[in-house]
Design a protein around this motif. Sequence first.
Motif, PDB file in Angstrom:
ATOM      1  N   ARG A 145      35.985 -14.056 -53.563  1.00 38.83           N
ATOM      2  CA  ARG A 145      37.619 -14.667 -52.858  1.00 38.83           C
ATOM      3  C   ARG A 145      37.323 -15.169 -51.597  1.00 38.83           C
ATOM      4  N   ARG A 146      36.565 -14.784 -50.635  1.00 44.51           N
ATOM      5  CA  ARG A 146      36.260 -15.077 -49.445  1.00 44.51           C
ATOM      6  C   ARG A 146      35.584 -16.437 -49.082  1.00 44.51           C
ATOM      7  N   ASP A 147      34.522 -16.562 -49.755  1.00 43.80           N
ATOM      8  CA  ASP A 147      33.532 -17.702 -49.497  1.00 43.80           C
ATOM      9  C   ASP A 147      33.247 -18.442 -50.501  1.00 43.80           C
ATOM     10  N   ILE A 148      33.933 -18.805 -51.521  1.00 43.59           N
ATOM     11  CA  ILE A 148      33.412 -19.293 -52.863  1.00 43.59           C
ATOM     12  C   ILE A 148      34.835 -20.072 -53.488  1.00 43.59           C
ATOM     13  N   LEU A 170      40.122 -25.023 -51.965  1.00 43.32           N
ATOM     14  CA  LEU A 170      39.927 -24.692 -50.698  1.00 43.32           C
ATOM     15  C   LEU A 170      40.942 -24.194 -49.908  1.00 43.32           C
ATOM     16  N   ALA A 171      42.077 -23.366 -50.699  1.00 39.40           N
ATOM     17  CA  ALA A 171      43.062 -22.932 -49.808  1.00 39.40           C
ATOM     18  C   ALA A 171      42.805 -21.920 -48.832  1.00 39.40           C
ATOM     19  N   ASN A 172      41.713 -21.147 -49.302  1.00 40.04           N
ATOM     20  CA  ASN A 172      41.142 -20.167 -48.546  1.00 40.04           C
ATOM     21  C   ASN A 172      40.291 -20.289 -47.524  1.00 40.04           C
ATOM     22  N   GLY A 173      39.755 -21.627 -47.562  1.00 39.78           N
ATOM     23  CA  GLY A 173      38.705 -22.009 -46.676  1.00 39.78           C
ATOM     24  C   GLY A 173      37.283 -21.362 -46.994  1.00 39.78           C
ATOM     25  N   PRO A 174      36.965 -21.663 -48.211  1.00 40.70           N
ATOM     26  CA  PRO A 174      35.590 -21.222 -48.595  1.00 40.70           C
ATOM     27  C   PRO A 174      34.477 -21.887 -47.880  1.00 40.70           C
ATOM     28  N   ARG A 175      33.401 -21.191 -48.051  1.00 35.31           N
ATOM     29  CA  ARG A 175      32.169 -22.009 -47.299  1.00 35.31           C
ATOM     30  C   ARG A 175      31.370 -22.697 -48.500  1.00 35.31           C
ATOM     31  N   LEU A 176      31.378 -22.283 -49.526  1.00 33.06           N
ATOM     32  CA  LEU A 176      30.782 -23.060 -50.942  1.00 33.06           C
ATOM     33  C   LEU A 176      31.847 -23.429 -51.800  1.00 33.06           C
ATOM     34  N   LEU A 177      31.560 -24.606 -52.404  1.00 31.82           N
ATOM     35  CA  LEU A 177      32.419 -25.027 -53.517  1.00 31.82           C
ATOM     36  C   LEU A 177      31.406 -25.337 -54.668  1.00 31.82           C
ATOM     37  N   LEU A 178      31.966 -24.750 -55.570  1.00 33.93           N
ATOM     38  CA  LEU A 178      31.356 -25.159 -57.068  1.00 33.93           C
ATOM     39  C   LEU A 178      32.202 -25.692 -57.720  1.00 33.93           C
ATOM     40  N   ALA A 179      31.809 -26.830 -58.334  1.00 28.75           N
ATOM     41  CA  ALA A 179      32.489 -27.901 -59.172  1.00 28.75           C
ATOM     42  C   ALA A 179      31.829 -28.161 -60.495  1.00 28.75           C
ATOM     43  N   ASP A 180      32.494 -28.011 -61.710  1.00 26.83           N
ATOM     44  CA  ASP A 180      31.924 -28.248 -62.849  1.00 26.83           C
ATOM     45  C   ASP A 180      32.593 -29.235 -63.798  1.00 26.83           C
ATOM     46  N   GLU A 181      31.883 -30.363 -63.669  1.00 27.21           N
ATOM     47  CA  GLU A 181      32.435 -31.660 -64.110  1.00 27.21           C
ATOM     48  C   GLU A 181      33.877 -31.875 -63.743  1.00 27.21           C
ATOM     49  N   PHE A 205      37.498 -38.551 -57.043  1.00 21.21           N
ATOM     50  CA  PHE A 205      36.358 -38.216 -56.517  1.00 21.21           C
ATOM     51  C   PHE A 205      36.375 -38.588 -55.082  1.00 21.21           C
ATOM     52  N   ALA A 206      37.057 -39.741 -54.623  1.00 21.07           N
ATOM     53  CA  ALA A 206      37.331 -39.804 -53.405  1.00 21.07           C
ATOM     54  C   ALA A 206      38.130 -38.994 -52.419  1.00 21.07           C
ATOM     55  N   ALA A 207      39.102 -38.540 -53.354  1.00 21.37           N
ATOM     56  CA  ALA A 207      39.956 -37.541 -52.613  1.00 21.37           C
ATOM     57  C   ALA A 207      39.341 -35.999 -52.405  1.00 21.37           C
ATOM     58  N   LEU A 208      38.220 -35.676 -53.249  1.00 18.48           N
ATOM     59  CA  LEU A 208      37.286 -34.473 -52.939  1.00 18.48           C
ATOM     60  C   LEU A 208      36.385 -34.861 -52.049  1.00 18.48           C
ATOM     61  N   MET A 209      35.784 -35.946 -51.646  1.00 19.86           N
ATOM     62  CA  MET A 209      34.923 -36.222 -50.444  1.00 19.86           C
ATOM     63  C   MET A 209      35.695 -35.951 -49.256  1.00 19.86           C
ATOM     64  N   GLU A 210      37.011 -36.585 -49.356  1.00 20.86           N
ATOM     65  CA  GLU A 210      37.943 -36.572 -48.095  1.00 20.86           C
ATOM     66  C   GLU A 210      38.121 -35.057 -47.560  1.00 20.86           C
ATOM     67  N   LEU A 211      38.254 -34.249 -48.839  1.00 23.34           N
ATOM     68  CA  LEU A 211      38.549 -32.688 -48.459  1.00 23.34           C
ATOM     69  C   LEU A 211      37.389 -32.058 -47.917  1.00 23.34           C
ATOM     70  N   VAL A 212      36.303 -32.665 -48.578  1.00 24.11           N
ATOM     71  CA  VAL A 212      35.054 -31.915 -48.203  1.00 24.11           C
ATOM     72  C   VAL A 212      34.442 -32.177 -46.785  1.00 24.11           C
ATOM     73  N   SER A 213      34.527 -33.572 -46.478  1.00 22.50           N
ATOM     74  CA  SER A 213      33.802 -34.211 -45.390  1.00 22.50           C
ATOM     75  C   SER A 213      34.240 -33.688 -44.156  1.00 22.50           C
TER      76      SER A 213
END
Length: 224
Positions: A85-88, A159-170, A184-192
């Motif tokens: 809940r906290r980190d993923i 990303l709502a709770n500010g995780p440190r690790l994002l795991l994405a399956d397809e 995909f571009a939107a995802l990179m925008e969120l992550v970068s």
Amino acid sequence: DPILRLEGLTKTYNRGKPGEVQVLRDVDLALAPGEVAALVAPSGAGKSTLLHIAGLLDTPDAGRVVIGGQDMTGTSDRARTAMRRRDIGFIYQFHHLLPEFSAAENIVLPQLANGTGADEARARAEDLLDRVGIKPRAMHRPAALSGGEQQRVAFCRALANGPRLLLADEPTGNLDPATSEQVFAALMELVSGTGLSALIATHNMELAARMDRMLRLEEGQIVG
Ligand code: ADP
Ligand code: ADP
């Protein structure tokens, strides 16, 4: 220190029975803070198994899962749930949004469950939706959104709770090529720039080539 470290992971399904299949053999992997890695493998190669073990939803037969320096091997369900809940953050091929709630509410609810106040949660939801270019869709229910928009909401929720690790399956597996590209571009925008580490399973080699690192899962082992 890596955000995620997998050491010597081994997983066999149906051990000693018909249909026994060794999916992971001594898998080692380390993901540095801020690193975005692609996990590429044919269907059935064990990507979901690896992501579920890394996300503390499943346990390996042998090996260690270390998250943020904390060895989660053999820890209680309670400790694993708290860490999840906290980190993923998790993202799947299908969005799994709550159909009776708006896009914004789908991003607010996990924050309320995590103890965030309503005003702060709403502001964060709006900011996330803005970053993926769909703030005008905030009040729409999932059924009123396109597939690409639904998936972008699901990214924001992850990303709502500010995780440190994002795991994405397809994460773009259910979308046409043009929409995949936008999403995909939107995802990179969120992550970068957030320092978030991500492990993103995909069949799409073009998208994989744009991540920091490409890991291939072949015959139960990570190569490359
Ligand atoms: P991928 O995500 O790469 O398609 P999976 O991790 O879903 O691969 O599955 C890898 C292999 O393990 C497949 O052969 C699959 O049929 C098998 N498998 C996955 N989950 C189970 C399970 N719960 N019980 C038995 N076999 C499973
Ligand atoms: P909560 O009750 O707050 O949802 P959970 O421990 O059930 O907490 O879930 C924590 C995270 O793990 C959530 O992001 C959830 O989506 C994910 N999760 C829980 N169970 C599964 C599962 N079986 N498969 C995939 N993701 C799961």
